[in-house]
Write an enzyme that holds these catalytic residues in place. Sequence first.
Site, PDB file in Angstrom:
ATOM      1  N   ASN A  81     -10.672   5.754  10.890  1.00 10.76           N
ATOM      2  CA  ASN A  81     -10.561   7.217  10.815  1.00 10.76           C
ATOM      3  C   ASN A  81     -11.465   7.721   9.713  1.00 10.76           C
ATOM      4  OD1 ASN A  81      -8.883   8.298  12.852  1.00 10.76           O
ATOM      5  ND2 ASN A  81      -7.212   7.098  11.949  1.00 10.76           N
ATOM      6  N   GLU A  90     -14.902  -2.406  15.486  1.00  9.23           N
ATOM      7  CA  GLU A  90     -14.450  -3.643  16.126  1.00  9.23           C
ATOM      8  C   GLU A  90     -14.289  -3.493  17.631  1.00  9.23           C
ATOM      9  OE1 GLU A  90     -10.818  -4.845  14.058  1.00  9.23           O
ATOM     10  OE2 GLU A  90     -11.825  -4.421  12.168  1.00  9.23           O
ATOM     11  N   ASN A  91     -13.985  -2.268  18.073  1.00  4.14           N
ATOM     12  CA  ASN A  91     -13.577  -2.099  19.475  1.00  4.14           C
ATOM     13  C   ASN A  91     -14.544  -1.341  20.369  1.00  4.14           C
ATOM     14  OD1 ASN A  91     -10.874  -3.306  19.353  1.00  4.14           O
ATOM     15  ND2 ASN A  91     -10.518  -1.690  17.846  1.00  4.14           N
ATOM     16  N   ARG A 134      -2.538  -2.086  -3.443  1.00  6.47           N
ATOM     17  CA  ARG A 134      -3.776  -1.340  -3.225  1.00  6.47           C
ATOM     18  C   ARG A 134      -3.742  -0.126  -4.152  1.00  6.47           C
ATOM     19  NH1 ARG A 134      -5.286   3.161   0.894  1.00  6.47           N
ATOM     20  NH2 ARG A 134      -7.537   3.102   0.714  1.00  6.47           N
ATOM     21  N   ASN A 174       0.884  -1.167   0.000  1.00  6.01           N
ATOM     22  CA  ASN A 174       0.000   0.000   0.000  1.00  6.01           C
ATOM     23  C   ASN A 174       0.917   1.211   0.000  1.00  6.01           C
ATOM     24  OD1 ASN A 174      -1.779   2.061   0.452  1.00  6.01           O
ATOM     25  ND2 ASN A 174      -2.736   1.144   2.253  1.00  6.01           N
ATOM     26  N   HIS A 189     -18.053   0.347   8.113  1.00  2.85           N
ATOM     27  CA  HIS A 189     -16.606   0.454   8.343  1.00  2.85           C
ATOM     28  C   HIS A 189     -16.345   1.761   9.089  1.00  2.85           C
ATOM     29  CE1 HIS A 189     -12.281   0.047   6.944  1.00  2.85           C
ATOM     30  NE2 HIS A 189     -12.336   1.318   7.316  1.00  2.85           N
ATOM     31  N   LEU A 190     -15.919   1.640  10.356  1.00  3.42           N
ATOM     32  CA  LEU A 190     -15.700   2.829  11.179  1.00  3.42           C
ATOM     33  C   LEU A 190     -14.236   2.899  11.613  1.00  3.42           C
ATOM     34  CD1 LEU A 190     -18.881   2.493  13.473  1.00  3.42           C
ATOM     35  CD2 LEU A 190     -18.664   3.815  11.357  1.00  3.42           C
ATOM     36  N   HIS A 214     -13.166   2.131   0.312  1.00  2.00           N
ATOM     37  CA  HIS A 214     -13.127   1.036   1.302  1.00  2.00           C
ATOM     38  C   HIS A 214     -13.718  -0.254   0.728  1.00  2.00           C
ATOM     39  CE1 HIS A 214     -13.410   4.158   4.830  1.00  2.00           C
ATOM     40  NE2 HIS A 214     -12.147   3.889   4.559  1.00  2.00           N
ATOM     41  N   LYS A 228       3.282   0.727   3.096  1.00  3.10           N
ATOM     42  CA  LYS A 228       2.968  -0.368   4.025  1.00  3.10           C
ATOM     43  C   LYS A 228       3.138  -1.668   3.256  1.00  3.10           C
ATOM     44  CE  LYS A 228      -0.439   2.113   6.746  1.00  3.10           C
ATOM     45  NZ  LYS A 228      -1.631   2.764   6.294  1.00  3.10           N
ATOM     46  N   GLY A 263     -11.391   0.090  13.269  1.00  2.00           N
ATOM     47  CA  GLY A 263     -10.998   0.497  14.631  1.00  2.00           C
ATOM     48  C   GLY A 263     -12.159   0.719  15.584  1.00  2.00           C
ATOM     49  N   GLU A 298      -7.774  -5.680   5.091  1.00  3.75           N
ATOM     50  CA  GLU A 298      -7.692  -5.273   3.688  1.00  3.75           C
ATOM     51  C   GLU A 298      -6.490  -5.901   2.991  1.00  3.75           C
ATOM     52  OE1 GLU A 298      -9.286  -0.871   3.504  1.00  3.75           O
ATOM     53  OE2 GLU A 298      -8.728  -1.392   5.538  1.00  3.75           O
ATOM     54  N   ARG A 330     -13.400  14.330   8.729  1.00  3.36           N
ATOM     55  CA  ARG A 330     -14.227  14.702   7.567  1.00  3.36           C
ATOM     56  C   ARG A 330     -15.663  14.924   8.005  1.00  3.36           C
ATOM     57  NH1 ARG A 330     -12.058   9.870   4.623  1.00  3.36           N
ATOM     58  NH2 ARG A 330     -10.071  10.529   3.741  1.00  3.36           N
TER      59      ARG A 330
HETATM   60  P1  ADP Z   1      -7.654   3.744   9.894  1.00  2.17           P
HETATM   61  O1  ADP Z   1      -8.815   4.267   9.116  1.00  2.17           O
HETATM   62  O2  ADP Z   1      -6.563   4.748  10.068  1.00  2.17           O
HETATM   63  O3  ADP Z   1      -7.193   2.368   9.488  1.00  2.17           O
HETATM   64  P2  ADP Z   1      -8.594   2.411  12.299  1.00  2.17           P
HETATM   65  O4  ADP Z   1      -9.457   1.411  11.636  1.00  2.17           O
HETATM   66  O5  ADP Z   1      -7.362   1.949  12.977  1.00  2.17           O
HETATM   67  O6  ADP Z   1      -8.261   3.627  11.366  1.00  2.17           O
HETATM   68  O7  ADP Z   1      -9.522   3.176  13.387  1.00  2.17           O
HETATM   69  C1  ADP Z   1      -9.055   4.275  14.114  1.00  2.17           C
HETATM   70  C2  ADP Z   1     -10.135   4.730  15.061  1.00  2.17           C
HETATM   71  O8  ADP Z   1     -10.510   3.630  15.904  1.00  2.17           O
HETATM   72  C3  ADP Z   1      -9.715   5.874  15.999  1.00  2.17           C
HETATM   73  O9  ADP Z   1     -10.713   6.856  16.036  1.00  2.17           O
HETATM   74  C4  ADP Z   1      -9.625   5.171  17.348  1.00  2.17           C
HETATM   75  O10 ADP Z   1      -9.941   6.043  18.391  1.00  2.17           O
HETATM   76  C5  ADP Z   1     -10.691   4.123  17.206  1.00  2.17           C
HETATM   77  N1  ADP Z   1     -10.543   3.068  18.210  1.00  2.17           N
HETATM   78  C6  ADP Z   1      -9.593   2.136  18.318  1.00  2.17           C
HETATM   79  N2  ADP Z   1      -9.785   1.374  19.438  1.00  2.17           N
HETATM   80  C7  ADP Z   1     -10.911   1.855  20.041  1.00  2.17           C
HETATM   81  C8  ADP Z   1     -11.652   1.536  21.215  1.00  2.17           C
HETATM   82  N3  ADP Z   1     -11.269   0.533  22.023  1.00  2.17           N
HETATM   83  N4  ADP Z   1     -12.757   2.256  21.505  1.00  2.17           N
HETATM   84  C9  ADP Z   1     -13.134   3.260  20.710  1.00  2.17           C
HETATM   85  N5  ADP Z   1     -12.498   3.616  19.581  1.00  2.17           N
HETATM   86  C10 ADP Z   1     -11.394   2.937  19.256  1.00  2.17           C
END
Ligand code: ADP
Length: 399
Positions: free
Chosen positions: A212, A334-335, A92, A7, A209-210, A181, A14, A331, A385, A242
Site C-alpha cells: 500500500n 510479489e504478485n 518495530r 508491531n 517495495h510495492l 521500509h 500485530k 503485495g 519484515e 499517497r
Molecule cells: P501493506 O503495505 O499494507 O503491507 P501489501 O504489501 O499487502 O500492503 O500490498 C497491498 C497491495 O498489494 C494492494 O494494492 C493489493 O491490491 C496488491 N496486491 C495483492 N495481490 C495482488 C495481485 N495478485 N495483483 C495485483 N496486486 C495485488
Amino acid sequence: MKILVINSGSSSIKYQLFEMPDKTVLTAGVVEKIGEEESTITHKVPPKNLKKSKTLPIANHQEGFDKILSLLTHAEYGVIDNPDDIDAVGHRVVHGGEKFNSAVIVNEEVKKQIEDLSFLAPLHNPPNLQGIEVASQFFQKAPQVAVFDTAFHQSMPASSYRYAIPDWLYKEHGIRVYGMHGTSHHYVAQQAANYLSKPLESLNLITIHLGNGCSMAAIQHGKCLDTSMGLSPLPGLIMGTRSGDIDPSVCYFLGTQLNMSFQEIDSLLNKESGLKGISGENDLRNIIARKDDGDRAAALALEMYSYRIKKYIGSYAAALGKLDAIIFTAGVGENSAYIREKVCNNLEILGIHLDSEKNKQRTTDILEIQQDDRLVKILVIPTNEELEIAQATMQLLKD
Ligand code: ADP
C-alpha cells in the site's frame, strides 16, 4: 530461542512468535480496532493449523496485550506455558532519526530517544513506544529490542539525504531524507545475496517495495545509497493513497487559492491521492480488472504508477553505476506480473530484459525472471519484515 515480534500501531497490535534460529512461526496474530466497541483479535497457530477470531471491546494496548498473552498461554491455542518462556521481544519502531543506524536493546535512555523522535513520526513512534512499555511489563525477563524502519537508510551520504533548502532547517530541525521500509529493503537485499551466493557487500541492487505504501532503495556494496521516501513516507513512488513526488508549490496553491488548511492538505496528499486520487480506489487488483474492462481512469493510474517506478530505476541505475539485480517485493511486487512487465518494458538500455513467460510463474519462493543469466537479474522476493526483526533481535543478543 523464542522471539516475539511486535508491531504496535495506534489502533492495532500485530504479533508473531518465532522459534529461532530455525525461523518457525509458532503463532501470528493481530488485535485491531483497539479503543472501539468492536475490536477484533485474530490468532493463528500455523504448526497446528489452528485459527481463532473474536470480536470484543478492547479499550487500550494494555488490554490488547492481556488478550495476546492469554492466547499465547491458552490450553488449546497457546504455545508457551508462561510469559517467561519468551526469550526476547523485537519491536518495530518507525522512526530512529539520526540516532539509530541499527537495532538496540531498549533501556530508559532509548525510550526517551524514541519519544523525542516522535516529532518526526507523530502517528507511529508514540504507539510503538507504548507497545514497548506494555510488553516490558508482560514479559519481564525478556530483553526488549527496538528495530527501526529508518535504520538501514542511515548509510546514505549527505548528497542523497539533504534537501536543497536553507542549512538551518537541517541543523536545527532535522529536516532531511530518512526513508522508510528499511527492514523490508534490507531483508530482500540479504535474501538476494543468499540466493546469488554472493556477499551482500559485493552487490549493487535496486529494491522495489510495492505494498500500500511504496518505496525504492538504491543499494551500493550492500549499503543504502538513496531511497525514495523522505522526511515522511509521502514522497517518491505513487502509492495506494499517497501522491508520491509532486511540486511542493502544489501545497502553496492549495493553501492560498483553495483556502485549505495544513491538515486538509496533509490528508489530501496522504489519504486521497495516489492510485485512489487518479482512479477512485487504491486496490491494485481492482484497478487492473477495471482497466481490462476499458476504464480509462484505471488505465491512466496504472500508466502513471509504473512510469514513476521506471523513472526511479533509471535514476538509481545511473547513481549506482553498476547494477547486479533489481528486486520486486511486497503485495504488488510479489504478485503482479502485469506491473512488473510494465515497469521493465523498455529498460533494455540498462541491461534489464524481462522474460514474459518466467514473469508469469507463481511461487511463494524467490523467482528469477530475466531472460539470460548474464543480464541484470530481475528477482521477485517475498518480504518478511517480522522475520527481519526477529533476526536483528537474535543477532543483537548474540553479539
Ligand atoms: P501493506 O503495505 O499494507 O503491507 P501489501 O504489501 O499487502 O500492503 O500490498 C497491498 C497491495 O498489494 C494492494 O494494492 C493489493 O491490491 C496488491 N496486491 C495483492 N495481490 C495482488 C495481485 N495478485 N495483483 C495485483 N496486486 C495485488
